[in-house]
Design a protein around this motif. Structure first.
Motif, PDB file in Angstrom:
ATOM      1  N   ASP A 211      10.221   3.356   2.361  1.00 50.93           N
ATOM      2  CA  ASP A 211       9.017   2.588   2.053  1.00 50.93           C
ATOM      3  C   ASP A 211       8.870   1.529   3.139  1.00 50.93           C
ATOM      4  O   ASP A 211       9.696   0.632   3.259  1.00 50.93           O
ATOM      5  CB  ASP A 211       9.139   1.923   0.678  1.00 50.93           C
ATOM      6  N   LEU A 212       7.827   1.641   3.961  1.00 48.27           N
ATOM      7  CA  LEU A 212       7.620   0.708   5.059  1.00 48.27           C
ATOM      8  C   LEU A 212       6.454  -0.226   4.794  1.00 48.27           C
ATOM      9  O   LEU A 212       5.826  -0.750   5.719  1.00 48.27           O
ATOM     10  CB  LEU A 212       7.395   1.487   6.363  1.00 48.27           C
ATOM     11  N   THR A 213       6.163  -0.446   3.511  1.00 52.59           N
ATOM     12  CA  THR A 213       5.124  -1.418   3.160  1.00 52.59           C
ATOM     13  C   THR A 213       5.524  -2.783   3.689  1.00 52.59           C
ATOM     14  O   THR A 213       6.631  -3.255   3.417  1.00 52.59           O
ATOM     15  CB  THR A 213       4.947  -1.492   1.637  1.00 52.59           C
ATOM     16  N   PRO A 214       4.647  -3.432   4.491  1.00 51.05           N
ATOM     17  CA  PRO A 214       5.022  -4.732   5.073  1.00 51.05           C
ATOM     18  C   PRO A 214       5.474  -5.726   4.007  1.00 51.05           C
ATOM     19  O   PRO A 214       4.813  -5.925   2.994  1.00 51.05           O
ATOM     20  CB  PRO A 214       3.720  -5.200   5.741  1.00 51.05           C
ATOM     21  N   GLY A 215       6.626  -6.305   4.225  1.00 49.24           N
ATOM     22  CA  GLY A 215       7.173  -7.287   3.299  1.00 49.24           C
ATOM     23  C   GLY A 215       8.067  -6.704   2.226  1.00 49.24           C
ATOM     24  O   GLY A 215       8.753  -7.448   1.525  1.00 49.24           O
ATOM     25  N   SER A 216       8.058  -5.396   2.076  1.00 50.95           N
ATOM     26  CA  SER A 216       8.917  -4.779   1.055  1.00 50.95           C
ATOM     27  C   SER A 216       9.538  -3.494   1.593  1.00 50.95           C
ATOM     28  O   SER A 216       9.668  -2.504   0.873  1.00 50.95           O
ATOM     29  CB  SER A 216       8.129  -4.490  -0.227  1.00 50.95           C
ATOM     30  N   GLU A 217       9.926  -3.515   2.857  1.00 49.54           N
ATOM     31  CA  GLU A 217      10.542  -2.342   3.457  1.00 49.54           C
ATOM     32  C   GLU A 217      11.866  -2.023   2.763  1.00 49.54           C
ATOM     33  O   GLU A 217      12.623  -2.920   2.402  1.00 49.54           O
ATOM     34  CB  GLU A 217      10.798  -2.576   4.951  1.00 49.54           C
ATOM     35  N   GLY A 218      12.108  -0.736   2.596  1.00 51.15           N
ATOM     36  CA  GLY A 218      13.359  -0.353   1.955  1.00 51.15           C
ATOM     37  C   GLY A 218      13.392   1.124   1.633  1.00 51.15           C
ATOM     38  O   GLY A 218      12.668   1.932   2.223  1.00 51.15           O
ATOM     39  N   ILE A 219      14.251   1.468   0.678  1.00 53.28           N
ATOM     40  CA  ILE A 219      14.438   2.848   0.254  1.00 53.28           C
ATOM     41  C   ILE A 219      14.011   2.979  -1.206  1.00 53.28           C
ATOM     42  O   ILE A 219      14.523   2.265  -2.079  1.00 53.28           O
ATOM     43  CB  ILE A 219      15.901   3.283   0.400  1.00 53.28           C
ATOM     44  N   ARG A 220      13.066   3.863  -1.469  1.00 50.71           N
ATOM     45  CA  ARG A 220      12.669   4.175  -2.833  1.00 50.71           C
ATOM     46  C   ARG A 220      13.665   5.178  -3.412  1.00 50.71           C
ATOM     47  O   ARG A 220      13.899   6.245  -2.836  1.00 50.71           O
ATOM     48  CB  ARG A 220      11.257   4.754  -2.870  1.00 50.71           C
ATOM     49  N   VAL A 221      14.253   4.823  -4.533  1.00 50.58           N
ATOM     50  CA  VAL A 221      15.234   5.679  -5.194  1.00 50.58           C
ATOM     51  C   VAL A 221      14.600   6.208  -6.472  1.00 50.58           C
ATOM     52  O   VAL A 221      14.275   5.446  -7.385  1.00 50.58           O
ATOM     53  CB  VAL A 221      16.518   4.899  -5.513  1.00 50.58           C
ATOM     54  N   ALA A 222      14.417   7.515  -6.526  1.00 54.74           N
ATOM     55  CA  ALA A 222      13.785   8.161  -7.685  1.00 54.74           C
ATOM     56  C   ALA A 222      14.815   9.024  -8.406  1.00 54.74           C
ATOM     57  O   ALA A 222      15.140  10.128  -7.942  1.00 54.74           O
ATOM     58  CB  ALA A 222      12.593   8.999  -7.241  1.00 54.74           C
TER      59      ALA A 222
END
Length: 377
Positions: A211-222
């Protein structure tokens, strides 16, 4: 004649300080015994190979050399032991050093080994140096405040939060997707990281996406729809610091992933629980799709044949009216056009009811319905 100097070092005997022991042996000249010899020996301003450091978190400051010219009547120090104390309040160097003396140039140098830096941010201070005739430095040869100013900027490394992700749901409920936040090392762009399941860990319970949404970059764990049980794995995130001339630093952060599926009154569940398609008018058919099923415990099979069509826009005619959703074995497909007949524009709806069958093929009591929506534009 040139004066040879014999030197050894030993680890610090006080916090943030180095004690180096140097015994000077002069040729000729005789030399007084005790007393304050500061008036006869002088040290030039201290020089260093570098005084400003920019290192990544976890990296080490580079090795440096301190040097100074010694002038005056060194014969006064004949046979005496000199103690060189280095006060390193910034924690830049290891508590060990090497001292050298060039008798022909009368230059003394101290080699210092850089220390690993873990405290991020900019710090500055003075590296104090004292040359003394006793270990307590009560009889100093260097003036008060002798030393050199230094600074270090330790750039923050890789950060991931949370370190443990726990998801707990009753069986039949699709677990929510969670975000493991990733902050890349200072100097890197937010997208410069990679992630995956740690080698050897079970990754079958979790789907990962960046997830490269600016300000909340990270890994989405489903987490996946699974039977009752506890599932555990480990997420590994890797990034490298920017190289500012002292070498790049590699970082690895791990987060624990835990999914707990608790018993419920649901016999089995299907995934996806809702199907929604949008196509352009005139499209022939969509790619086949499947519907998966999971039971609380044990194995089973579904009845995939019976389905009901509901709302149909005006103009929906045979052979597609009530028959645009079709099955072939365990796969399903959406037929939009057949021959010269096509579904009209609008919203078409159907329902797929699934029934759990026993090993002998008899249905059990629970029915799970999956609504299907097809929008023809």
């Amino acid at each position: 004649m040139p004066m040879p100097v014999r030197s050894v070092w030993r680890p610090a005997v006080a916090a943030a300080a180095l004690i180096l022991v140097t015994t000077l042996v002069a040729c000729g000249g005789g030399g007084g015994g005790g007393g304050d010899t500061r008036s006869g020996v002088e040290f030039s301003a201290l020089a260093a190979s570098t005084t400003r450091f920019d290192v990544p978190e976890g990296g080490s400051t580079p090795d440096i050399a301190l040097s100074a010219q010694i002038s005056g009547n060194l014969a006064e120090l004949d046979g005496k032991t000199l103690y060189v104390r280095i006060d390193d309040g910034l924690g830049l160097f290891e508590p060990a050093a090497r001292i050298d003396y060039n008798a022909s140039t009368r230059q003394a140098s101290v080699a210092l080994t850089g220390r690993q830096q873990t405290l991020t941010g900019l710090r500055s201070g003075r590296l104090g140096v004292r040359v003394c005739l006793d270990v307590a430095c009560q009889n100093a040869l260097t003036p008060p405040g002798y030393g050199i100013d230094m600074s270090v900027n330790v750039r923050a490394g890789l950060r991931t939060t949370p370190s443990e992700l726990l998801v707990r749901v009753p069986f039949g409920t699709l677990p929510p997707t969670s975000l493991v936040r990733v902050v890349v090392p200072e100097g890197r762009t937010p997208s410069e990281f990679s992630a995956g399941i740690v080698a050897g860990a079970d990754g079958t319970a979790f789907d990962l996406s960046r997830d490269l949404t600016p300000g909340s970059e990270g890994i989405r764990v489903a987490p996946r729809l699974l039977p009752v049980g506890r599932y555990q794995s480990r997420l590994e995130v890797v990034a490298t610091s920017a190289d500012t001339g002292f070498g790049a630093q590699s970082y690895v952060q791990e987060s624990s992933l835990v999914l707990e599926v608790e018993p419920s009154d649901v016999d089995f569940a299907v995934l996806p629980s809702v199907l929604d398609f949008t196509v352009d008018y005139g499209t022939q058919r969509l790619q086949p799709f499947t519907v998966g099923a999971v039971a609380q415990t044990g194995s089973f099979r579904l009845d995939p044949v019976v389905y009901d069509h509901g709302e149909e826009p005006p103009g929906t005619a045979y052979p597609l009216r009530g028959a645009w959703l079709r099955t072939a074995g365990e796969a399903w497909s959406v037929v939009v056009c057949e021959g010269t007949s096509c579904l009209p524009r609008g919203v078409h709806r159907a329902t797929l009811p699934f029934v759990r069958l026993t090993a002998a093929g008899f249905p059990t009591g629970q029915v799970v319905e999956v609504p299907v929506t097809l929008t023809v534009r």
